[in-house]
Design a protein around this motif. Structure first.
Motif, PDB file in Angstrom:
ATOM      1  N   ARG A 122       0.802  -1.223   0.000  1.00 33.09           N
ATOM      2  CA  ARG A 122       0.000   0.000   0.000  1.00 33.09           C
ATOM      3  C   ARG A 122       0.837   1.276   0.000  1.00 33.09           C
ATOM      4  O   ARG A 122       0.275   2.372  -0.087  1.00 33.09           O
ATOM      5  CB  ARG A 122      -0.942   0.010   1.206  1.00 33.09           C
ATOM      6  N   ASN A 123       2.137   1.171   0.102  1.00 40.65           N
ATOM      7  CA  ASN A 123       2.954   2.384   0.116  1.00 40.65           C
ATOM      8  C   ASN A 123       2.695   3.276  -1.099  1.00 40.65           C
ATOM      9  O   ASN A 123       2.574   4.492  -0.955  1.00 40.65           O
ATOM     10  CB  ASN A 123       4.445   2.028   0.221  1.00 40.65           C
ATOM     11  N   PRO A 124       2.607   2.705  -2.320  1.00 41.82           N
ATOM     12  CA  PRO A 124       2.333   3.569  -3.476  1.00 41.82           C
ATOM     13  C   PRO A 124       0.950   4.203  -3.456  1.00 41.82           C
ATOM     14  O   PRO A 124       0.679   5.116  -4.231  1.00 41.82           O
ATOM     15  CB  PRO A 124       2.468   2.602  -4.668  1.00 41.82           C
ATOM     16  N   LEU A 125       0.061   3.723  -2.571  1.00 36.71           N
ATOM     17  CA  LEU A 125      -1.295   4.258  -2.489  1.00 36.71           C
ATOM     18  C   LEU A 125      -1.396   5.453  -1.542  1.00 36.71           C
ATOM     19  O   LEU A 125      -2.472   6.032  -1.386  1.00 36.71           O
ATOM     20  CB  LEU A 125      -2.269   3.164  -2.017  1.00 36.71           C
ATOM     21  N   GLN A 126      -0.298   5.837  -0.921  1.00 38.49           N
ATOM     22  CA  GLN A 126      -0.333   6.919   0.065  1.00 38.49           C
ATOM     23  C   GLN A 126      -0.471   8.304  -0.551  1.00 38.49           C
ATOM     24  O   GLN A 126      -0.906   9.240   0.120  1.00 38.49           O
ATOM     25  CB  GLN A 126       0.942   6.906   0.911  1.00 38.49           C
TER      26      GLN A 126
END
Length: 313
Positions: A122-126
């Motif tokens: 989920r890091n790229p979704l931040q």
């Protein structure tokens, strides 16, 4: 005959007090915090409970003591953060009576605005929760804990990093910063990302933590943990999608050099249970913390720079 010690003993020949490299770094960071407080209307400090944001908060508290810090905190919660770190975050916020904004990735997924990635990371979704929170709260300066030694895209940053009305970063719009003079001018809708730890290294951060006796989450020190091997890293099992078939969970003595989304933050084998042992370990390391333990930075050669251009830190 009694000898009276000279009042200049231990001072340089010009009488000026000696400043260690940590004193210089601290002074620079305190100056940056005060500069932002005086120049901007609505700053905010990114605070995740990770070591860099912990040091930033410590410096901010020093910069404005005995008054309260003149800004709130912001955390982008992926929903896959380490429980130990979230517990520390909430405890520190309560201890100092701070206001914490939380931008939740899970909320965006529940509303159908964002989709889970196949790899569970989920890091790229931040980016979207971060940029929308900045816009909705009208933050005009956002403190981040990025350091130039972490990753080559971050090495391009100035201390004051201008972002456009879409929170996007353009390296061609970086401004000169001579003699610690910072230009915070921005148009309506734009904001500035500010990096007080730009000139610090990972080793500097740990040495400062030791000098100031700053409390950290226990996850930063060696402890036994159930982990499994993926892409050369020891990952913690969780609801995010690990382990997969063929990935064996085992108990190992590990610690974390950096903390973030559990799906892409790896532990390192370590027996360092004290600050001194961690400092010795870091001093001998030849890999940056992100290069050694962050899978999201290994997606491509320009992974971090691409995300920065989209609005991430």
């Amino acid at each position: 005959m009694t000898t009276v010690a000279s009042t200049t003993a231990g001072l340089p020949t010009d009488g000026a007090p000696h400043l260690s490299h940590l004193d210089v770094l601290e002074s620079e960071a305190v100056h940056i915090f005060r500069e932002v407080a005086g120049e901007f209307e609505n700053p905010v400090l990114l605070f995740s409970g990770g070591k860099d944001s912990i040091v930033m908060l410590h410096l901010a508290l020093k910069a404005f003591a005995p008054a309260a810090i003149p800004f709130s905190l912001l955390h982008v919660d992926t929903g896959h953060n380490f429980p130990e770190v979230l517990e520390y975050r909430d405890r520190v916020v309560a201890r100092h009576g701070l206001r914490l904004h939380v931008a939740s990735v899970q909320d965006y997924i529940d509303r159908g605005v964002l989709r889970e990635r196949p790899d569970g990371t989920r890091n790229p979704l931040q980016t979207l929760p971060l940029t929308e929170k900045i816009q909705s709260e009208r933050f005009d300066a956002v403190f981040g804990g990025g350091r130039r030694d972490e990753e080559k895209a971050r090495a391009k940053e100035r201390v004051f990093s201008l972002r456009d009305e879409f929170s996007q970063w353009d390296p061609r719009r970086q401004r000169p910063e001579l003699w610690q003079l910072y230009n915070g001018r921005h148009a309506p809708g734009e904001h500035v990302r500010v990096f007080p730890l730009s000139n610090w290294t990972e080793l500097d951060v740990w040495q400062y933590i030791a000098r100031e006796d700053i409390e950290l989450p226990g996850i930063y020190f060696a402890h036994e943990r159930e982990v499994f091997r993926r892409a050369g890293m020891w990952l913690t099992a969780g609801e995010w999608g690990g382990p997969k078939a063929g990935e064996t969970v085992e108990t190992r003595l590990v610690r974390y050099r950096t903390v973030g989304d559990m799906s892409c933050t790896g532990a390192v084998d370590s027996d360092a249970t004290t600050l001194d042992a961690v400092i010795t370990e870091i001093a001998a390391s030849r890999l940056t913390e992100r290069g050694a333990t962050r899978a999201d930075d290994k997606m491509s050669e320009a992974a971090m720079e691409d995300r920065k251009r989209e609005g991430y830190f």
